[in-house]
Design an enzyme around this catalytic site. Structure first.
Site, PDB file in Angstrom:
ATOM      1  CB  SER A 153      -0.887  -0.006   1.259  1.00 48.37           C
ATOM      2  OG  SER A 153      -1.391   1.286   1.544  1.00 48.37           O
ATOM      3  CE1 TYR A 166      -4.236  -2.144   5.124  1.00 53.87           C
ATOM      4  CE2 TYR A 166      -3.100  -0.077   4.691  1.00 53.87           C
ATOM      5  CZ  TYR A 166      -3.783  -1.196   4.239  1.00 53.87           C
ATOM      6  OH  TYR A 166      -3.995  -1.361   2.894  1.00 53.87           O
TER       7      TYR A 166
END
Length: 268
Positions: A153, A166
């Site tokens: 990401s 995350y």
């Protein structure tokens, strides 16, 4: 007739019952690959993916597996090899979000996310590497012995308050890919990552489906649009094909420019 880029190859795509994983599975099927569709809880979503793959005229199997569990990952590889003979491509896409400010985050939410988003990548890559080394290069299929694609990401480089678990997992993938590529390169196994920016999936539907939130999000994207899962699917096919054979140990950002620090576009 032009040969499809992934003809006669088999791909495992974890978390392919929805969103980005589903788009990658369909794109690779359209490129000629046989697909192992993996899901954790949404069997219905996996069946939807399979329906689209069948439309592409490709073969697939569905395997339920929790990629944070070694025994589940081995089962997934065993069933794929039993069905198709071997594995050529592994896309470690399965992931979750469990958000909270740091001081309010429960340890279990930290641990669960790291187990799935980071440890799952380790488990899948290890099973993949063992199969690739055992089989070696098959010259009429691919120049590489195998391809490992890790899903990261933009938050592997962009800090994200309220999402520390995350962001930490994604940052771990960044170095995991580089180090694994060092080790596996001599075996002619390619290891790379995809780092999407804002992509229209169910996980962020409350943002892109709301006019005001959508507008605010686009301010972070110099290219001026939110990505579609198919954008990542196309990139994954390229990264798995011989067109990218000299790409190794790299992270490919598909983000409309989100990593370009758009806040500084007017001189800060």
């Amino acid at each position: 007739m032009t040969m499809k880029k992934l003809a006669n190859q088999t791909a495992i795509i974890t978390g392919s019952s929805s969103g980005i994983g589903q788009a990658i599975a369909i794109a690779m099927a359209n490129a000629g690959a046989k697909i192992c569709i993996n899901y954790h809880s949404s069997e219905e979503g996996a069946e939807e993916t399979q329906e689209e793959i069948e439309k592409a005229g490709a073969k697939s199997i569905i395997v339920q597996a929790d990629t944070s569990k070694p025994e589940d990952v081995k089962k997934m590889f065993d069933k794929t090899i039993e069905a198709f003979g071997t594995v050529d491509i592994v896309v470690s896409n399965a992931g979750v979000q469990k958000d909270a400010p740091f001081l309010e985050m429960e340890y279990e939410d930290w641990k669960k996310l790291i187990d799935i988003n980071l440890n799952g990548q380790f488990l899948c890559a290890k099973e993949a590497a063992k199969e690739f080394i055992k089989r070696g290069i098959v010259k009429d299929r691919s120049a590489a012995a195998g391809k490992i694609i890790c899903m990261s990401s933009v938050h592997d480089v962009i800090p994200w308050g309220g999402h520390i678990n995350y962001a930490t997992a994604k940052a771990g993938i960044l170095m995991f890919v580089k180090t694994l590529a060092q080790e596996l390169g001599p075996h002619k196994i390619r290891v790379n990552a995809l780092s999407p920016g804002a992509i229209k999936t169910d996980i962020n539907k409350d943002v892109w489906s709301d006019e005001e939130a959508n507008k605010k999000l686009k301010e972070l994207i110099p290219y001026g649009r939110i990505g579609e899962p198919e954008d990542i699917g196309k990139a994954a096919v390229w990264l798995a094909s011989d067109d990218s054979d000299y790409m190794h140990g790299q992270t490919l950002y598909i983000d409309g420019g989100m990593t370009l620090y758009p806040g500084f576009s007017d001189n800060g």
